[in-house]
Design a protein around this motif. Structure first.
Motif, PDB file in Angstrom:
ATOM      1  N   GLU A  36       0.825  -1.205   0.000  1.00 27.38           N
ATOM      2  CA  GLU A  36       0.000   0.000   0.000  1.00 27.38           C
ATOM      3  C   GLU A  36       0.860   1.257   0.000  1.00 27.38           C
ATOM      4  OE1 GLU A  36      -2.937  -0.264   3.163  1.00 27.38           O
ATOM      5  OE2 GLU A  36      -2.670   1.882   3.471  1.00 27.38           O
ATOM      6  N   LYS A  38       3.877   1.728  -1.337  1.00 27.07           N
ATOM      7  CA  LYS A  38       4.871   1.877  -2.408  1.00 27.07           C
ATOM      8  C   LYS A  38       4.684   3.189  -3.155  1.00 27.07           C
ATOM      9  CE  LYS A  38       5.587  -2.978  -3.402  1.00 27.07           C
ATOM     10  NZ  LYS A  38       5.203  -4.095  -4.278  1.00 27.07           N
ATOM     11  N   ARG A 248      11.229  12.361  -4.739  1.00 25.11           N
ATOM     12  CA  ARG A 248      10.297  13.248  -4.038  1.00 25.11           C
ATOM     13  C   ARG A 248      10.741  14.699  -4.117  1.00 25.11           C
ATOM     14  NH1 ARG A 248       9.518  11.253   1.776  1.00 25.11           N
ATOM     15  NH2 ARG A 248      11.504  10.230   1.451  1.00 25.11           N
ATOM     16  N   ARG A 249      12.070  14.908  -4.142  1.00 25.92           N
ATOM     17  CA  ARG A 249      12.561  16.287  -4.150  1.00 25.92           C
ATOM     18  C   ARG A 249      12.409  16.942  -5.513  1.00 25.92           C
ATOM     19  NH1 ARG A 249      16.585  17.350   0.466  1.00 25.92           N
ATOM     20  NH2 ARG A 249      15.897  19.382  -0.246  1.00 25.92           N
ATOM     21  N   LEU A 253       7.581  22.340  -4.663  1.00 23.72           N
ATOM     22  CA  LEU A 253       6.737  22.629  -3.494  1.00 23.72           C
ATOM     23  C   LEU A 253       6.696  24.111  -3.175  1.00 23.72           C
ATOM     24  CD1 LEU A 253       7.429  19.802  -0.921  1.00 23.72           C
ATOM     25  CD2 LEU A 253       5.471  20.153  -2.385  1.00 23.72           C
ATOM     26  N   PRO A 315       0.212  15.233  -5.826  1.00 19.48           N
ATOM     27  CA  PRO A 315      -0.764  15.530  -6.882  1.00 19.48           C
ATOM     28  C   PRO A 315      -2.189  15.378  -6.378  1.00 19.48           C
ATOM     29  CG  PRO A 315      -0.122  13.234  -7.010  1.00 19.48           C
ATOM     30  CD  PRO A 315       0.463  13.770  -5.726  1.00 19.48           C
TER      31      PRO A 315
ATOM     32  N   MET B   1       8.327  29.998   9.532  1.00 23.95           N
ATOM     33  CA  MET B   1       8.211  28.667   8.922  1.00 23.95           C
ATOM     34  C   MET B   1       9.434  28.386   8.068  1.00 23.95           C
ATOM     35  SD  MET B   1       5.092  27.230   6.586  1.00 23.95           S
ATOM     36  CE  MET B   1       5.801  27.710   5.032  1.00 23.95           C
ATOM     37  N   PRO B   4       9.846  26.090   2.441  1.00 20.25           N
ATOM     38  CA  PRO B   4       9.197  24.851   1.994  1.00 20.25           C
ATOM     39  C   PRO B   4       9.999  24.108   0.923  1.00 20.25           C
ATOM     40  CG  PRO B   4       8.013  26.780   1.205  1.00 20.25           C
ATOM     41  CD  PRO B   4       9.039  27.268   2.181  1.00 20.25           C
ATOM     42  N   THR B   5      10.862  24.822   0.196  1.00 22.38           N
ATOM     43  CA  THR B   5      11.641  24.119  -0.824  1.00 22.38           C
ATOM     44  C   THR B   5      12.602  23.140  -0.174  1.00 22.38           C
ATOM     45  OG1 THR B   5      13.268  25.871  -0.822  1.00 22.38           O
ATOM     46  CG2 THR B   5      11.556  25.977  -2.505  1.00 22.38           C
ATOM     47  N   LEU B   6      12.867  23.335   1.135  1.00 21.92           N
ATOM     48  CA  LEU B   6      13.775  22.431   1.831  1.00 21.92           C
ATOM     49  C   LEU B   6      13.050  21.199   2.353  1.00 21.92           C
ATOM     50  CD1 LEU B   6      15.910  25.048   3.785  1.00 21.92           C
ATOM     51  CD2 LEU B   6      16.426  23.920   1.616  1.00 21.92           C
ATOM     52  N   ASP B   8      10.926  17.868   2.031  1.00 18.83           N
ATOM     53  CA  ASP B   8      10.558  16.856   1.048  1.00 18.83           C
ATOM     54  C   ASP B   8       9.044  16.813   0.957  1.00 18.83           C
ATOM     55  OD1 ASP B   8      12.981  14.152   1.213  1.00 18.83           O
ATOM     56  OD2 ASP B   8      12.996  16.088   0.229  1.00 18.83           O
ATOM     57  N   ALA B   9       8.556  16.560  -0.260  1.00 21.75           N
ATOM     58  CA  ALA B   9       7.116  16.356  -0.367  1.00 21.75           C
ATOM     59  C   ALA B   9       6.768  15.102   0.410  1.00 21.75           C
ATOM     60  CB  ALA B   9       6.735  16.188  -1.829  1.00 21.75           C
ATOM     61  N   PRO B  10       5.619  15.096   1.084  1.00 24.86           N
ATOM     62  CA  PRO B  10       5.246  13.863   1.773  1.00 24.86           C
ATOM     63  C   PRO B  10       5.059  12.774   0.724  1.00 24.86           C
ATOM     64  CG  PRO B  10       3.377  15.356   1.630  1.00 24.86           C
ATOM     65  CD  PRO B  10       4.564  16.101   1.106  1.00 24.86           C
ATOM     66  N   THR B  11       5.387  11.553   1.074  1.00 24.99           N
ATOM     67  CA  THR B  11       5.221  10.462   0.119  1.00 24.99           C
ATOM     68  C   THR B  11       3.750  10.262  -0.171  1.00 24.99           C
ATOM     69  OG1 THR B  11       7.104   9.426   1.114  1.00 24.99           O
ATOM     70  CG2 THR B  11       5.796   8.060  -0.349  1.00 24.99           C
ATOM     71  N   ILE B  12       3.419  10.274  -1.437  1.00 21.53           N
ATOM     72  CA  ILE B  12       2.062   9.934  -1.848  1.00 21.53           C
ATOM     73  C   ILE B  12       2.176   8.524  -2.409  1.00 21.53           C
ATOM     74  CG2 ILE B  12       0.152  10.528  -3.376  1.00 21.53           C
ATOM     75  CD1 ILE B  12       0.576  12.802  -1.472  1.00 21.53           C
ATOM     76  N   SER B  13       1.467   7.578  -1.837  1.00 26.09           N
ATOM     77  CA  SER B  13       1.590   6.186  -2.275  1.00 26.09           C
ATOM     78  C   SER B  13       1.086   6.058  -3.713  1.00 26.09           C
ATOM     79  CB  SER B  13       0.799   5.263  -1.362  1.00 26.09           C
ATOM     80  OG  SER B  13      -0.581   5.376  -1.644  1.00 26.09           O
ATOM     81  N   ARG B  16      -2.649   6.302  -4.050  1.00 24.55           N
ATOM     82  CA  ARG B  16      -3.210   7.653  -3.913  1.00 24.55           C
ATOM     83  C   ARG B  16      -2.866   8.494  -5.139  1.00 24.55           C
ATOM     84  NH1 ARG B  16      -7.290   6.341  -1.228  1.00 24.55           N
ATOM     85  NH2 ARG B  16      -6.828   5.391   0.771  1.00 24.55           N
ATOM     86  N   ALA B  17      -1.683   8.233  -5.738  1.00 25.59           N
ATOM     87  CA  ALA B  17      -1.316   8.960  -6.953  1.00 25.59           C
ATOM     88  C   ALA B  17      -2.237   8.547  -8.103  1.00 25.59           C
ATOM     89  CB  ALA B  17       0.140   8.688  -7.316  1.00 25.59           C
TER      90      ALA B  17
END
Lengths: 585, 309
Positions: A36, A38, A248-249, A253, A315, B1, B4-6, B8-13, B16-17
């Protein structure tokens, strides 16, 4: 900068695979929990006929157990020497036409997963005439794989593939130096190719470039290492790289952008703006600006089916509710007020042309950007890129199929954009042929002029929508009356036109049943209405059917109007026009 | 704060993607077409598709009807599930049957699987699309299912005769789907394009989505037809094959279509995790027990050209 994942011990992938299989057998719920979480990685594999790309993909699918037994049986052939062997290339070729030609002719998508990640491969052919396919596959990729035949070394096409991968903004490049078995697994040959290609990629914008010596046919360094043959190589196999490369980077963002796809309005108390977070992130309470209108508000709530979020990231698909009732429609872009893109009509972009109909200056095309369509006119071709030398060629009068060029164009309406390098989502657009509706080109914004407003004050050559609105004193728009009896609809349309006109609104009726047009404008009604809107007018449409979604018309079904009383019905129509700013205050 | 560029985006599985991509597709199509419809086949992919459609417009309802092209040969349990589904979700479910095919007595036994599928499914679908004037139709096809589907676009353009031309597909870049068509032309939209069978089952598990019980193993009456187990779902099969031996076996279905054309597999998997476990451990291609694909090499491609999903 190079961020190659470290090499793993020979048994590492096998061990992980065996562990996952064991988990499936003994603890399926544990496997599901692990599966789940991955991450998804999209890669684009590029190659030419005979360089072994299909074999490499077949290998990845096969060795990572992404192939079903009957597909494997389909692809197993008896060789000349009478042995049964897997034709890996056959695992991936899809359509009858290409099977007949023996080559891949279009983009095909393949899927496999490992204990670490799920992968989507866009399998794209790399012949020069198929640049458009590569651009298509590359547009969404995190990683590009390019194959170089170790015997032939760096070819023109290798550079071309690298150039296009970079142009489409793929962050990571993996160069598989293939057929190492045919050069005696020579370290010197590998080093030579690496040095030559690195000199080239050094000029491009990749975040990382990684070279792997492989034999796709023998399965060396694709999934499992071939350490005994190439002890000198200490890097990752192709699959190890794909499992480990940090992606991820690569997500932007910094710049929050959300093109509004649709307005969700289940009842009078709820009005939400649905879209996918294209970049950046948004939090409850943030100050936002809607572009191109420039209206401002604050985020009241971020809604999803599962409930409210405090913050949304790319996304994710969400619905934003705002503190204020402001006019927002499909195609608008919501941004944070303290971080806004340029809103401009004048743009410079790299264009990959994909049509037999040439691109030439002066011609107009439809385009889609974010969640909105619009029109653009080509101003000039700055230069074309020679795909042999990758050098700019000036003085080009038109672009042909598979040409790449830097082009200046004007959008007929102001467009909020970011440079494609900074933000793929807001820098990308497609060109559409208004005659046959085909997608004819891909554009990647290099820069947009900071010219909006200025051009208007200076009286720039093109009259802008804002200038028209100021002159006429009201907003343009479409009041779309539809359904009901033809006679009642026509009468109401002309009554509304009269009352609007008397109130100093430049209004015009376009009616399906108007005898002046020989009894019906047919399919052209929406297009005709759009032209009048572009000219700043208010159009009162009388039609048998509901308005098309793209037009942004005010939807006025006769069934919802007091048609028995013409005066009342007219007042209702004019009331809608007043609310939308179509009448002088 | 912090900058934000520093971060990492939270992992989207991956699930979910994929979900976000599908929702985006639903919203695009609903917003840019006049008259979209969602093809509903009652199978597991349709169940997932329906969940995604509901999510995409929450708290509103999907702004389009669902359409089931009924061949009249579906499993009884599918009909029961369909009725329950429509009621529970309050969706506008339209059912279309090719009456011409019925009158001409088309059925899978006498007409053969090819003619039956072509008349009752493909022609039935085209009748319904023409009758209601739909300009976009959502389908649950996945690129992973079959080789010719691997090159299908997410917005798949169809001409006035609903035909697909694999050699002149519109290039599809980023998530900028081209929805421009002329009157009479249409788009088939595939929100599940990038989902695999495992993704579908994992999502069903994760989201607790209802599917037809035929997917779960149970003792059922079957006839062994040349190695394919066909379930005795009603009397019509007994009339068509009066001499066939009926056996009770513990079976389930990996894909659901017309019951005389859907082969069962012997299996003990009686819940979603067990199905996933079996699927991961057995590795057989998803459509191998659906008889229509075996008729000829490249048959799916041929059907798609003619307008089949």
């Amino acid at each position: 900068m190079t961020t190659a994942p470290t090499a793993a011990a020979e048994s590492e992938i096998d061990a992980a695979r065996a562990q996952e299989e064991e988990l499936i057998k003994t603890d399926i719920l544990g496997f599901l929990k692990q599966n789940e979480e991955k991450e998804l990685l999209r890669l684009c594999a590029v190659g030419s006929v005979d360089d072994g790309k299909s074999t490499l993909i077949g290998r990845l699918l096969h060795d990572s157990k992404g192939v079903y037994d009957d597909q494997l049986a389909d692809a197993t052939r008896t060789t000349d020497t009478g042995e049964r062997a897997i034709d890996f290339a056959r695992l991936t070729d899809g359509l009858r036409a290409e099977r007949e030609q023996g080559i891949t002719i279009d983009v095909a998508y393949r899927y496999f997963s490992t204990p670490a990640r799920k992968f989507i491969i866009a399998d794209t052919p790399g012949h020069v005439q198929y640049t458009r396919n590569m651009a298509t596959g590359a547009s969404t990729a995190n990683v590009a794989i390019i194959l170089i035949d170790a015997r032939l070394g760096v070819l023109t096409q290798s550079r071309r593939h690298g150039y296009i991968a970079d142009l489409l903004g793929i962050p990571h490049l993996l160069v598989a130096v293939n057929k190492m078995d045919l050069v005696d697994y020579s370290e010197a040959r590998f080093a030579e190719i690496v040095a030559e290609f690195r000199a080239f990629t050094g000029q491009l914008g990749f975040t990382s470039v990684t070279f792997v010596p492989v034999s796709a046919l023998l399965g060396i360094n694709i999934v499992d290492p071939g350490a005994h043959r190439m002890a000198w190589y200490g890097g990752p196999t192709v699959l190890q790289f794909l499992e480990q490369v940090p992606i991820r980077r690569d997500v932007n963002l910094r710049d929050f952008r959300m093109p509004v796809q649709t307005v969700i309005r289940p009842n009078l108390d709820y009005r939400g703006f649905a879209g996918q977070v294209a970049s950046g992130f948004i939090s409850k309470g943030d100050a936002i600006t809607v572009l191109p209108s420039g209206r401002t508000s604050r985020v009241k709530a971020i809604d999803t089916f599962e409930g409210e979020l405090q913050r949304a990231y790319p996304p994710q698909a969400v619905v934003l509710r705002l503190e204020d009732e402001i006019d927002i429609s499909r195609g608008d872009v919501i941004v944070k007020s303290d971080n806004q893109p340029r809103v401009s009509r004048h743009h410079t972009a790299h264009v990959v042309w994909m049509s037999d109909t040439p691109l030439d200056p002066g011609r107009s095309w439809l385009m889609k950007h974010g969640a909105g369509y619009g029109r653009v006119t080509i101003d000039a071709i700055e230069h074309r890129v020679d795909l042999e030398t990758l050098q700019p060629v000036a003085g080009v009068s038109e672009l042909k199929l598979n040409d790449i060029a830097r082009v200046r164009f004007t959008s007929h309406k102001p467009l909020p954009t970011d440079p494609y390098r900074q933000n793929r989502a807001m820098g990308a657009l497609i060109f559409i042929d208004p005659v046959n509706n085909n997608t004819v080109g891909a554009g990647m914004i290099a820069e947009s002029d900071r010219d909006e407003g200025k051009a208007e004050q200076d009286g720039g050559t093109e009259v802008s929508a804002a200038e028209r609105e100021r002159r006429l004193g009201h907003a343009p728009g479409v009041l779309w009356l539809w359904g009901g009896a033809d006679a009642a609809r026509t009468a109401l349309a002309f009554a509304a036109e009269r009352r609007l006109f008397d109130g100093n609104t430049l209004a015009v009726v376009l009616d399906d049943g108007d005898p002046r047009y020989g009894g019906g404008l047919g399919v052209g009604l929406a297009q005709a209405a759009q032209r009048f809107v572009d000219a700043g007018l208010v159009v009162v449409v009388g039609a048998q059917v509901a308005p098309p979604a793209g037009l942004g018309a005010i939807d006025l079904p006769l069934s919802g109007l007091p048609v028995d009383d013409l005066d009342k019905a007219t007042a209702a129509v004019v009331g809608a026009a007043v609310q939308a700013g179509m009448v002088r205050r | 704060m912090a900058d934000p560029t520093l971060l990492d985006a939270p992992t989207i599985s991956h699930l979910r993607a994929l979900e976000a991509e599908s929702i985006h597709i639903f919203r695009e199509v609903a917003a840019e077409f006049n008259n979209p419809v969602m093809l509903y086949s009652v199978g597991k992919d349709s169940s997932v598709l329906a969940r995604l459609a509901i999510k995409a417009f929450h708290p509103g309802k999907p702004p389009f009807p669902f359409l089931h092209v009924d061949t009249t040969w579906k499993f009884q349990e599918m009909y029961a599930f369909r009725a329950k589904f429509a009621e529970e979700h309050g969706v506008n479910l339209q059912i279309h049957i090719n009456q011409d095919g019925i009158q001409r007595g088309v059925n899978p036994f006498d007409s053969g699987s090819q003619v039956h599928t072509n008349v009752m499914k493909t022609q039935g679908l085209l009748q319904a699309l023409n009758k209601y004037g739909y300009d976009a139709a959502f389908g649950g096809a996945r690129r992973e299912e079959e080789k010719s589907r691997a090159k299908e676009r997410i917005y798949s353009f169809r001409d006035r005769f609903h035909q697909w031309d694999p050699k002149s597909q519109r290039p599809e870049l980023w998530n900028l789907y081209n929805g421009k068509i002329w009157k009479g032309e249409s788009i088939r939209a595939f929100p599940l394009s990038n989902w695999t069978e495992l993704d579908i089952w994992q999502y069903i598990y994760l989201e607790n989505i209802d599917v037809v019980p035929l997917y779960f193993a149970k003792e059922r009456p079957v006839i062994n037809m040349n190695g394919t187990l066909i379930m005795v779902d009603d009397d019509r099969i007994r009339k068509a094959l009066p001499d066939a031996k009926i056996e009770q076996r513990v079976v389930r279905f990996r894909t659901l279509g017309c019951y005389p054309l859907s082969g069962a597999i012997e299996s003990e998997a009686s819940n979603v995790p067990e199905i996933i476990q079996e699927m991961m451990l057995t590795r057989m291609s998803e459509r191998q027990n659906r008889l229509i694909d075996k008729d000829e090499e490249g048959s799916m491609e041929q059907k798609k050209r003619e307008g089949y999903f």
